[in-house]
Design an enzyme around this catalytic site. Structure first.
Site, PDB file in Angstrom:
ATOM      1  N   HIS A  55       0.839  -1.191   0.000  1.00 32.39           N
ATOM      2  CA  HIS A  55       0.000   0.000   0.000  1.00 32.39           C
ATOM      3  C   HIS A  55       0.882   1.252   0.000  1.00 32.39           C
ATOM      4  O   HIS A  55       2.097   1.156   0.209  1.00 32.39           O
ATOM      5  CB  HIS A  55      -0.939   0.013   1.222  1.00 32.39           C
ATOM      6  CG  HIS A  55      -0.203   0.028   2.528  1.00 32.39           C
ATOM      7  ND1 HIS A  55      -0.033  -1.090   3.310  1.00 32.39           N
ATOM      8  CD2 HIS A  55       0.440   1.034   3.170  1.00 32.39           C
ATOM      9  CE1 HIS A  55       0.659  -0.771   4.383  1.00 32.39           C
ATOM     10  NE2 HIS A  55       0.965   0.499   4.318  1.00 32.39           N
TER      11      HIS A  55
HETATM   12  C1  T46 Z   1       3.018   0.656   6.881  1.00 36.26           C
HETATM   13  C2  T46 Z   1       3.785  -0.589   7.129  1.00 36.26           C
HETATM   14  C3  T46 Z   1       5.262  -0.331   7.258  1.00 36.26           C
HETATM   15  C4  T46 Z   1      -3.892  -0.758  13.850  1.00 36.26           C
HETATM   16  O1  T46 Z   1      -4.939  -1.021  14.451  1.00 36.26           O
HETATM   17  N1  T46 Z   1      -3.151   0.327  14.205  1.00 36.26           N
HETATM   18  C5  T46 Z   1      -1.995   0.653  13.595  1.00 36.26           C
HETATM   19  O2  T46 Z   1      -1.338   1.656  13.977  1.00 36.26           O
HETATM   20  C6  T46 Z   1      -1.560  -0.170  12.495  1.00 36.26           C
HETATM   21  C7  T46 Z   1      -0.277   0.167  11.759  1.00 36.26           C
HETATM   22  C8  T46 Z   1      -2.319  -1.256  12.130  1.00 36.26           C
HETATM   23  N2  T46 Z   1      -3.454  -1.530  12.798  1.00 36.26           N
HETATM   24  C9  T46 Z   1      -4.201  -2.747  12.427  1.00 36.26           C
HETATM   25  C10 T46 Z   1      -4.845  -2.738  11.052  1.00 36.26           C
HETATM   26  C11 T46 Z   1      -4.817  -4.193  10.660  1.00 36.26           C
HETATM   27  O3  T46 Z   1      -5.960  -4.842  11.187  1.00 36.26           O
HETATM   28  O4  T46 Z   1      -3.293  -3.840  12.433  1.00 36.26           O
HETATM   29  C12 T46 Z   1      -3.583  -4.753  11.380  1.00 36.26           C
HETATM   30  C13 T46 Z   1      -2.386  -4.926  10.450  1.00 36.26           C
HETATM   31  O5  T46 Z   1      -2.166  -3.710   9.729  1.00 36.26           O
HETATM   32  P1  T46 Z   1      -1.629  -3.690   8.218  1.00 36.26           P
HETATM   33  O6  T46 Z   1      -2.205  -4.826   7.476  1.00 36.26           O
HETATM   34  O7  T46 Z   1      -1.858  -2.323   7.665  1.00 36.26           O
HETATM   35  O8  T46 Z   1      -0.058  -3.949   8.465  1.00 36.26           O
HETATM   36  P2  T46 Z   1       1.135  -3.899   7.414  1.00 36.26           P
HETATM   37  O9  T46 Z   1       2.279  -4.560   8.081  1.00 36.26           O
HETATM   38  O10 T46 Z   1       0.741  -4.384   6.075  1.00 36.26           O
HETATM   39  O11 T46 Z   1       1.480  -2.318   7.247  1.00 36.26           O
HETATM   40  C14 T46 Z   1       1.941  -1.564   8.362  1.00 36.26           C
HETATM   41  C15 T46 Z   1       1.237  -0.212   8.432  1.00 36.26           C
HETATM   42  O12 T46 Z   1      -0.175  -0.402   8.427  1.00 36.26           O
HETATM   43  C16 T46 Z   1       1.600   0.698   7.289  1.00 36.26           C
HETATM   44  O13 T46 Z   1       1.209   2.013   7.572  1.00 36.26           O
HETATM   45  O14 T46 Z   1       3.499   1.561   6.209  1.00 36.26           O
HETATM   46  O15 T46 Z   1       3.341  -1.345   8.261  1.00 36.26           O
END
Ligand code: T46
Length: 138
Positions: A55
């Site tokens: 993303h």
């Molecule tokens: C990024 C990369 C480096 C939350 O509730 N709070 C938070 O602050 C974050 C970051 C995530 N979440 C929840 C949302 C999803 O249910 O945690 C779960 C996993 O999040 P996501 O699928 O977005 O994780 P990544 O590892 O794909 O991405 C993350 C960050 O979301 C993003 O901003 O740049 O790490």
């Protein structure tokens, strides 16, 4: 900060405060981290072969630090793609808003610490790659 594309992304070297007891790295907003820090999170226990990220963000700024183990980060902006290998607790990858990011090849002991400029807001994510390409081509 030593990357030609630092407007969008770039590496930051943090000073290690070391003595005979070991090492310490401090992060300070608007000093060695180039924004106000509103949120800190970390990613760990990532399963073998998993790819995370996929993303971009509209405005969010972040610094990613591999405090333990290693992982790879692919970033893409209107200048193309670049891969970073993070494996040092005193090195951070700054990533600005309109940059596509993918994280992969996590070692089993990888802890990826992330300092973020904004509170979590799912509405600010661009998860559709074609939409991202359209936005950066404007
Ligand atoms: C990024 C990369 C480096 C939350 O509730 N709070 C938070 O602050 C974050 C970051 C995530 N979440 C929840 C949302 C999803 O249910 O945690 C779960 C996993 O999040 P996501 O699928 O977005 O994780 P990544 O590892 O794909 O991405 C993350 C960050 O979301 C993003 O901003 O740049 O790490």
């Amino acid at each position: 900060m030593n990357d030609e594309n630092f407007a969008d992304y770039g590496l930051i070297d943090f000073n290690i405060k070391g003595d005979e007891r070991g090492s310490l790295v401090a992060f300070e907003e608007n000093h060695n981290v180039p924004f106000d820090i509103k949120r800190v999170y970390y990613i760990f226990d990532t399963k073998l072969g998993v790819k995370r990220g996929n993303h971009a963000h509209t405005t969010l700024k972040q610094v990613l630090i591999c405090t333990s183990g290693s992982c790879k980060i692919l970033v893409e902006n209107d200048s193309g793609r670049k891969e970073f290998y993070l494996d040092k607790p005193d090195e951070g990858l700054y990533i600005g808003g309109l940059v596509w990011r993918e994280m992969y090849d996590f070692s089993p002991d990888c802890v990826l610490l992330v300092l973020a400029s904004e509170y979590y807001d799912e509405g600010e994510y661009i998860r559709d790659y074609d939409k991202f390409l359209k936005k950066i081509s404007k």
